[in-house]
Write a protein that holds these residues in place. Structure first.
Motif, PDB file in Angstrom:
ATOM      1  N   ALA A 119       8.923  46.113  52.777  1.00  0.00           N
ATOM      2  CA  ALA A 119       9.187  45.190  53.882  1.00  0.00           C
ATOM      3  C   ALA A 119      10.552  44.536  53.719  1.00  0.00           C
ATOM      4  O   ALA A 119      10.802  43.856  52.725  1.00  0.00           O
ATOM      5  N   LEU A 120      11.426  44.750  54.699  1.00  0.00           N
ATOM      6  CA  LEU A 120      12.767  44.180  54.636  1.00  0.00           C
ATOM      7  C   LEU A 120      12.731  42.659  54.759  1.00  0.00           C
ATOM      8  O   LEU A 120      13.452  41.951  54.056  1.00  0.00           O
ATOM      9  N   VAL A 121      11.898  42.145  55.655  1.00  0.00           N
ATOM     10  CA  VAL A 121      11.834  40.700  55.883  1.00  0.00           C
ATOM     11  C   VAL A 121      11.148  39.992  54.724  1.00  0.00           C
ATOM     12  O   VAL A 121      11.631  38.976  54.212  1.00  0.00           O
ATOM     13  N   ALA A 122      10.012  40.537  54.268  1.00  0.00           N
ATOM     14  CA  ALA A 122       9.262  39.909  53.174  1.00  0.00           C
ATOM     15  C   ALA A 122       9.992  40.041  51.844  1.00  0.00           C
ATOM     16  O   ALA A 122       9.785  39.239  50.932  1.00  0.00           O
ATOM     17  N   GLY A 123      10.825  41.068  51.713  1.00  0.00           N
ATOM     18  CA  GLY A 123      11.628  41.199  50.502  1.00  0.00           C
ATOM     19  C   GLY A 123      10.987  42.002  49.394  1.00  0.00           C
ATOM     20  O   GLY A 123      11.018  41.583  48.235  1.00  0.00           O
ATOM     21  N   GLY A 124      10.413  43.161  49.739  1.00  0.00           N
ATOM     22  CA  GLY A 124       9.868  44.019  48.696  1.00  0.00           C
ATOM     23  C   GLY A 124       8.664  44.811  49.157  1.00  0.00           C
ATOM     24  O   GLY A 124       8.372  44.914  50.358  1.00  0.00           O
ATOM     25  N   VAL A 125       7.960  45.379  48.191  1.00  0.00           N
ATOM     26  CA  VAL A 125       6.803  46.221  48.491  1.00  0.00           C
ATOM     27  C   VAL A 125       5.601  45.359  48.872  1.00  0.00           C
ATOM     28  O   VAL A 125       5.524  44.173  48.519  1.00  0.00           O
ATOM     29  N   LEU A 126       4.661  45.988  49.585  1.00  0.00           N
ATOM     30  CA  LEU A 126       3.471  45.283  50.053  1.00  0.00           C
ATOM     31  C   LEU A 126       2.212  45.990  49.581  1.00  0.00           C
ATOM     32  O   LEU A 126       2.192  47.218  49.436  1.00  0.00           O
ATOM     33  N   CYS A 127       1.168  45.219  49.367  1.00  0.00           N
ATOM     34  CA  CYS A 127      -0.135  45.800  49.065  1.00  0.00           C
ATOM     35  C   CYS A 127      -0.826  46.153  50.385  1.00  0.00           C
ATOM     36  O   CYS A 127      -0.432  45.659  51.452  1.00  0.00           O
TER      37      CYS A 127
END
Length: 251
Positions: free
Chosen positions: A171-179
């Motif tokens: 995720a570009l907005v969240a700033g990293g990988v997501l579960c």
């Protein structure tokens, strides 16, 4: 006004008058500075040809107390950037480094570790070291040193450690990988192979002196650059101009 001494990488040079230039420098102790170099365009000027793009020089400059340009009074060349003599790829990598430092750093905000890493990359490019790990290494190092490195081993939203998978949402907005639990509803998400995320994490933790010895398979290196460039473009608000040249797409 005070006179300061430091080592600097020349990031940009713009003509100011018939005899002078304005130069943007990334310095070891004072961060990015813009300074007027009077007489730099004269055939026998006072700077010994030290104000060339990506040259490394010992400088003396006078810091101004207002918004006026600093004044460069001395510059002694330590190393000239000679990668153009080797290949365009190395030249473009150097130009890209100058763009990264110009765009990502703030005036007067020192980052000595980033300075030393950048200085090393320029020397390694001149020495013929592999370009791909040097470029990927300095991108991730800059993001980490400036506090913008994306989370690569845990979910950027909930912080839980990632469960092993073949691909991860980034995720570009969240700033990293997501579960999987946090993925629904998130915007600006790309799917990335696990091998790419692992390589990015490993390189982000590696010391600059080891970058040139890290072997990156071309497909993996290309995917890493794509992810990093998307992330940088989101962070900066625009895509880096030199990226298309490094990718072999000048048009």
């Amino acid at each position: 006004m005070s006179s300061e001494k430091t080592t600097a990488i020349v990031l940009r040079v713009v003509d100011f008058s018939e005899t002078s230039v304005v130069t943007t420098l990334f310095t070891e102790h004072f961060g990015k500075v813009s300074a007027l170099a009077k007489g730099a365009r004269r055939p026998k000027g006072p700077f010994e040809n030290a104000i060339d793009l990506l040259a490394v020089a010992r400088i003396v400059f006078i810091r101004k107390s207002s918004d006026a340009l600093d004044l460069l009074t001395e510059a002694k060349l330590e190393r000239r950037f000679r990668s153009a003599e080797r290949s365009l790829e190395r030249l473009y990598a150097g130009f890209y480094l100058a763009e990264l430092l110009t765009e990502m750093t703030d005036t007067g905000d020192p980052h000595p570790e980033l300075f030393h890493a950048s200085n090393r990359v320029l020397a390694e490019l001149d020495a013929g070291s592999p370009v791909a790990p040097l470029v990927a290494g300095i991108e991730l190092f800059a993001l980490r040193d400036l506090g913008h490195l994306p989370l690569l081993t845990e979910c950027a939203i909930c912080g839980n450690e990632l469960v092993k998978a073949a691909r991860y949402p980034f995720a570009l907005v969240a700033g990293g990988v997501l579960c999987p639990r946090c993925r629904p509803g998130q915007r600006h998400v790309v799917s990335v192979r696990a091998e790419v995320i692992e390589a990015m994490h490993g390189l982000s933790q590696a010391a600059p002196e080891t970058w040139s010895s890290i072997a990156l398979e071309p497909k993996l290196a290309g995917e890493m650059r794509a992810v990093t460039q998307h992330y940088l473009a989101h962070h900066l608000g625009h895509r880096c101009k030199m990226h298309r040249w490094l990718s072999g797409r000048p048009a």
